[in-house]
Scaffold this motif. Structure first.
Motif, PDB file in Angstrom:
ATOM      1  N   CYS A   1       0.844  -1.202   0.000  1.00 52.35           N
ATOM      2  CA  CYS A   1       0.000   0.000   0.000  1.00 52.35           C
ATOM      3  C   CYS A   1       0.884   1.259   0.000  1.00 52.35           C
ATOM      4  O   CYS A   1       0.654   2.204  -0.746  1.00 52.35           O
ATOM      5  N   LEU A   2       1.905   1.243   0.825  1.00 51.18           N
ATOM      6  CA  LEU A   2       2.748   2.426   1.017  1.00 51.18           C
ATOM      7  C   LEU A   2       3.776   2.617  -0.105  1.00 51.18           C
ATOM      8  O   LEU A   2       4.118   3.744  -0.459  1.00 51.18           O
ATOM      9  N   HIS A   3       4.257   1.511  -0.697  1.00 48.25           N
ATOM     10  CA  HIS A   3       5.435   1.637  -1.559  1.00 48.25           C
ATOM     11  C   HIS A   3       5.249   1.217  -3.018  1.00 48.25           C
ATOM     12  O   HIS A   3       6.232   1.054  -3.734  1.00 48.25           O
ATOM     13  N   HIS A   4       3.997   1.073  -3.482  1.00 48.13           N
ATOM     14  CA  HIS A   4       3.832   0.605  -4.866  1.00 48.13           C
ATOM     15  C   HIS A   4       4.135   1.684  -5.897  1.00 48.13           C
ATOM     16  O   HIS A   4       4.196   1.381  -7.092  1.00 48.13           O
ATOM     17  N   HIS A   5       4.346   2.936  -5.475  1.00 51.00           N
ATOM     18  CA  HIS A   5       4.729   3.983  -6.437  1.00 51.00           C
ATOM     19  C   HIS A   5       6.201   4.398  -6.297  1.00 51.00           C
ATOM     20  O   HIS A   5       6.611   5.414  -6.868  1.00 51.00           O
ATOM     21  N   GLU A   6       6.965   3.625  -5.541  1.00 51.59           N
ATOM     22  CA  GLU A   6       8.411   3.898  -5.487  1.00 51.59           C
ATOM     23  C   GLU A   6       9.054   3.378  -6.774  1.00 51.59           C
ATOM     24  O   GLU A   6       8.511   2.484  -7.427  1.00 51.59           O
ATOM     25  N   LYS A   7      10.210   3.955  -7.137  1.00 56.38           N
ATOM     26  CA  LYS A   7      10.919   3.516  -8.344  1.00 56.38           C
ATOM     27  C   LYS A   7      12.324   3.056  -7.977  1.00 56.38           C
ATOM     28  O   LYS A   7      12.888   3.517  -6.980  1.00 56.38           O
TER      29      LYS A   7
ATOM     30  N   GLY B   1      14.941   5.634  -7.139  1.00 53.60           N
ATOM     31  CA  GLY B   1      14.710   6.518  -5.997  1.00 53.60           C
ATOM     32  C   GLY B   1      13.935   7.784  -6.340  1.00 53.60           C
ATOM     33  O   GLY B   1      13.901   8.719  -5.544  1.00 53.60           O
ATOM     34  N   THR B   2      13.288   7.827  -7.506  1.00 49.29           N
ATOM     35  CA  THR B   2      12.537   9.040  -7.873  1.00 49.29           C
ATOM     36  C   THR B   2      11.027   8.871  -7.664  1.00 49.29           C
ATOM     37  O   THR B   2      10.249   9.719  -8.078  1.00 49.29           O
ATOM     38  N   GLY B   3      10.633   7.755  -7.066  1.00 45.65           N
ATOM     39  CA  GLY B   3       9.200   7.528  -6.846  1.00 45.65           C
ATOM     40  C   GLY B   3       8.698   8.238  -5.597  1.00 45.65           C
ATOM     41  O   GLY B   3       9.388   9.069  -5.012  1.00 45.65           O
ATOM     42  N   TYR B   4       7.479   7.894  -5.186  1.00 43.23           N
ATOM     43  CA  TYR B   4       6.907   8.489  -3.980  1.00 43.23           C
ATOM     44  C   TYR B   4       6.235   7.422  -3.142  1.00 43.23           C
ATOM     45  O   TYR B   4       5.917   6.362  -3.659  1.00 43.23           O
ATOM     46  N   PRO B   5       6.012   7.634  -1.851  1.00 44.48           N
ATOM     47  CA  PRO B   5       6.193   8.886  -1.100  1.00 44.48           C
ATOM     48  C   PRO B   5       7.604   9.060  -0.508  1.00 44.48           C
ATOM     49  O   PRO B   5       7.953  10.161  -0.106  1.00 44.48           O
ATOM     50  N   HIS B   6       8.415   8.013  -0.448  1.00 38.34           N
ATOM     51  CA  HIS B   6       9.652   8.115   0.348  1.00 38.34           C
ATOM     52  C   HIS B   6      10.934   8.120  -0.476  1.00 38.34           C
ATOM     53  O   HIS B   6      12.024   8.076   0.080  1.00 38.34           O
ATOM     54  N   LYS B   7      10.809   8.082  -1.821  1.00 36.14           N
ATOM     55  CA  LYS B   7      11.991   8.080  -2.700  1.00 36.14           C
ATOM     56  C   LYS B   7      12.979   6.973  -2.304  1.00 36.14           C
ATOM     57  O   LYS B   7      14.188   7.200  -2.226  1.00 36.14           O
ATOM     58  N   ILE B   8      12.429   5.787  -2.051  1.00 38.70           N
ATOM     59  CA  ILE B   8      13.286   4.661  -1.655  1.00 38.70           C
ATOM     60  C   ILE B   8      13.937   4.079  -2.901  1.00 38.70           C
ATOM     61  O   ILE B   8      13.288   3.924  -3.938  1.00 38.70           O
ATOM     62  N   LYS B   9      15.217   3.745  -2.796  1.00 31.30           N
ATOM     63  CA  LYS B   9      15.921   3.164  -3.949  1.00 31.30           C
ATOM     64  C   LYS B   9      15.708   1.659  -3.989  1.00 31.30           C
ATOM     65  O   LYS B   9      15.425   1.024  -2.971  1.00 31.30           O
ATOM     66  N   GLY B  10      15.899   1.111  -5.190  1.00 25.30           N
ATOM     67  CA  GLY B  10      15.602  -0.292  -5.453  1.00 25.30           C
ATOM     68  C   GLY B  10      16.128  -1.275  -4.447  1.00 25.30           C
ATOM     69  O   GLY B  10      15.395  -2.147  -3.985  1.00 25.30           O
ATOM     70  N   GLU B  11      17.418  -1.124  -4.082  1.00 26.21           N
ATOM     71  CA  GLU B  11      18.006  -2.140  -3.215  1.00 26.21           C
ATOM     72  C   GLU B  11      17.355  -2.161  -1.830  1.00 26.21           C
ATOM     73  O   GLU B  11      17.478  -3.136  -1.096  1.00 26.21           O
ATOM     74  N   ASP B  12      16.651  -1.077  -1.484  1.00 24.50           N
ATOM     75  CA  ASP B  12      15.984  -1.046  -0.183  1.00 24.50           C
ATOM     76  C   ASP B  12      14.490  -1.363  -0.272  1.00 24.50           C
ATOM     77  O   ASP B  12      13.796  -1.362   0.737  1.00 24.50           O
TER      78      ASP B  12
ATOM     79  N   ALA C   1       6.971  -4.897  -2.931  1.00 23.35           N
ATOM     80  CA  ALA C   1       6.765  -3.541  -3.458  1.00 23.35           C
ATOM     81  C   ALA C   1       7.218  -3.459  -4.916  1.00 23.35           C
ATOM     82  O   ALA C   1       6.575  -2.818  -5.749  1.00 23.35           O
ATOM     83  N   ARG C   2       8.330  -4.152  -5.241  1.00 22.36           N
ATOM     84  CA  ARG C   2       8.819  -4.127  -6.631  1.00 22.36           C
ATOM     85  C   ARG C   2       7.859  -4.878  -7.560  1.00 22.36           C
ATOM     86  O   ARG C   2       7.650  -4.489  -8.696  1.00 22.36           O
ATOM     87  N   MET C   3       7.267  -5.958  -7.056  1.00 19.63           N
ATOM     88  CA  MET C   3       6.270  -6.699  -7.846  1.00 19.63           C
ATOM     89  C   MET C   3       5.039  -5.832  -8.091  1.00 19.63           C
ATOM     90  O   MET C   3       4.517  -5.752  -9.206  1.00 19.63           O
ATOM     91  N   ALA C   4       4.572  -5.160  -7.019  1.00 20.06           N
ATOM     92  CA  ALA C   4       3.350  -4.348  -7.122  1.00 20.06           C
ATOM     93  C   ALA C   4       3.540  -3.183  -8.085  1.00 20.06           C
ATOM     94  O   ALA C   4       2.625  -2.824  -8.833  1.00 20.06           O
ATOM     95  N   ALA C   5       4.741  -2.588  -8.089  1.00 23.37           N
ATOM     96  CA  ALA C   5       5.000  -1.456  -8.993  1.00 23.37           C
ATOM     97  C   ALA C   5       4.791  -1.896 -10.444  1.00 23.37           C
ATOM     98  O   ALA C   5       4.193  -1.188 -11.256  1.00 23.37           O
ATOM     99  N   ILE C   6       5.267  -3.087 -10.773  1.00 23.97           N
ATOM    100  CA  ILE C   6       5.135  -3.607 -12.138  1.00 23.97           C
ATOM    101  C   ILE C   6       3.673  -3.932 -12.459  1.00 23.97           C
ATOM    102  O   ILE C   6       3.131  -3.515 -13.489  1.00 23.97           O
TER     103      ILE C   6
END
Ligand SMILES: [Fe+2]
Length: 423
Positions: free
Chosen positions: A268-274, A277-288, A293-298
């Motif tokens: 819920c919180l991280h499906h729009h992260e990239k 690290g340019t996604g939102y809301p927390h600009k989390i980078k891939g390795e973190d 969350a990476r599955m949901a983004a796709i």
């Protein structure tokens, strides 16, 4: 969590953190990588490495050696909570049938009367569930208590349908009207998460958990005014800011209702992260970012761009996937490749090797069967000098040439030849 394992415990879907080899002594182009397929696994084992450190927050965890059906399985921990390893306790059994296709087999679409029957069954099931789910989502919007018990049953039914043929639910959910979008987008992302999770060979309990996370991923949209969500024109900066608040709003709703698993909260919180690290809301980078969350983004983006929305025409699966492959920095590319395999769709512009050994570029898709592309040959290893480009409509007819595999890493010469031929 970093776990040291022996070579014999390695499986496709594990994320290699480090090898007991010099970087220069192995052919993998990244120090850390996901094992995508059996070929990668064989290459890795052939290097003679004995001890491997894997990261189970980014890929599969090792199977316990003496307990093949664990009561507790490890799932990706929420980013930012290093000390916490999320666990999912196997509770009441979820009514599902065993997955008919393993992680390395291609989905086999139903045909004829069997397909028609499953289409009708799935369509009725979704129609029955729609009011119930929208009431539940509506209650969430008003801050009322919500229960995911009914959703668990729906996720199990979607899971059963995906087991039979992943294209059924996706085809039904693709034709969304504006007022059905929220519900059918949730259904689609749930089905896509389940299909991808099975392709990764994840434990069935984790598969259901990821399906539920897909179902709930956009719950926060219920807290965004319809006038903004359904606005047919471009959003202004203030409106975008409000839309971009939906992951945090969804997380807050689930947290206060105490009804979401760690995976659902994370998704819920991280499906729009990239990944960059340019996604939102927390600009989390891939390795973190967690695997979930990476599955949901796709899954979220794929469904959004292949669906009819008020401001955009839907893309075909093949075009959508080729666009997603080109968005460097957005998705976990290794995971995206597995997602593509899980759908059995060949993206436009990708290079494939055919069963007769020739290389070809995907130039179109068969309108009657989206998993069967039209390809143009450009290289024959048996006859490299005089290969004449030929367009082939791939079909399911036995004995005809088929796609053997998608080739992502080409030599510069072959890449140029592919480009020149497909112009
Ligand atoms: Fe979203």
């Amino acid at each position: 969590m970093l776990i040291e394992i022996e070579a014999e415990q390695l499986r496709v879907g594990m994320y290699v953190h480090s090898l007991d080899l010099s970087w220069y002594n192995h052919p993998f182009w990244r120090r850390r990588f996901l094992i995508n397929n059996e070929a990668d696994l064989s290459t890795l084992l052939a290097l003679g490495t004995r001890v491997i450190v894997i990261d189970d927050s980014k890929g599969l965890a090792p199977q316990p050696r003496h307990d093949p059906v664990p009561d507790v399985v490890s799932i990706p921990a929420p980013p930012g909570d290093i000390a916490h390893e999320a666990v999912l306790v196997k509770s009441s059994p979820v009514p599902t049938t065993p997955a008919p296709h393993g992680p390395n087999s291609k989905p086999i679409p139903l045909v004829g009367a069997a397909r028609e029957a499953e289409m009708q069954r799935a369509s009725k099931m979704l129609h029955r569930s729609k009011t119930e789910v929208m009431t539940l989502f509506g209650n969430a919007r008003m801050g009322k208590a919500i229960s995911t018990r009914k959703l668990t049953n729906l996720v199990a039914q979607i899971s059963d349908s995906v087991n039979k043929d992943p294209t059924i639910i996706l085809n039904i959910a693709r034709l969304k009207t504006k007022d059905e979008y929220t519900f059918l987008h949730s259904v689609s992302v749930c089905a896509l998460m389940i299909n991808l999770a099975r392709k990764l060979g994840l434990d069935e309990v984790v598969v259901q958990d990821l399906g539920m996370a897909g179902m709930l991923h956009d719950l926060g949209k219920m807290a965004i005014p319809d006038v903004i969500l359904n606005k047919p024109a471009k959003l202004d900066e203030d409106e975008w800011r409000i839309v971009r608040s939906h992951p945090e709003k969804g997380h807050a709703i689930l947290s206060s209702a105490k009804c979401g698993t760690e995976t659902a909260l994370d998704v819920c919180l991280h499906h729009h992260e990239k990944m960059d690290g340019t996604g939102y809301p927390h600009k989390i980078k891939g390795e973190d970012l967690s695997l979930a969350a990476r599955m949901a983004a796709i899954c979220d983006v794929y469904d959004a761009i292949t669906s009819q929305r008020s401001y955009n025409a839907p893309l075909s699966g093949a075009v959508a996937l080729s666009k997603m492959l080109s968005w460097k920095g957005h998705f976990d590319q290794s995971l995206l490749r597995i997602f593509i395999e899980s759908l059995g769709i060949s993206p436009i512009g990708t290079v494939v090797q055919l069963t007769d050994g020739t290389f070809a570029t995907v130039i179109g898709e068969n309108p009657g069967d989206f998993s069967q592309p039209i390809v143009r040959t450009f290289h024959d290893p048996e006859n490299p000098v005089s290969c004449v480009p030929k367009d082939i409509r791939i079909s399911r007819i036995e004995g005809t040439v088929q796609i053997h595999e998608i080739i992502y890493d080409l030599t510069p010469e072959l890449a140029e030849k592919a480009r020149a031929t497909s112009r």
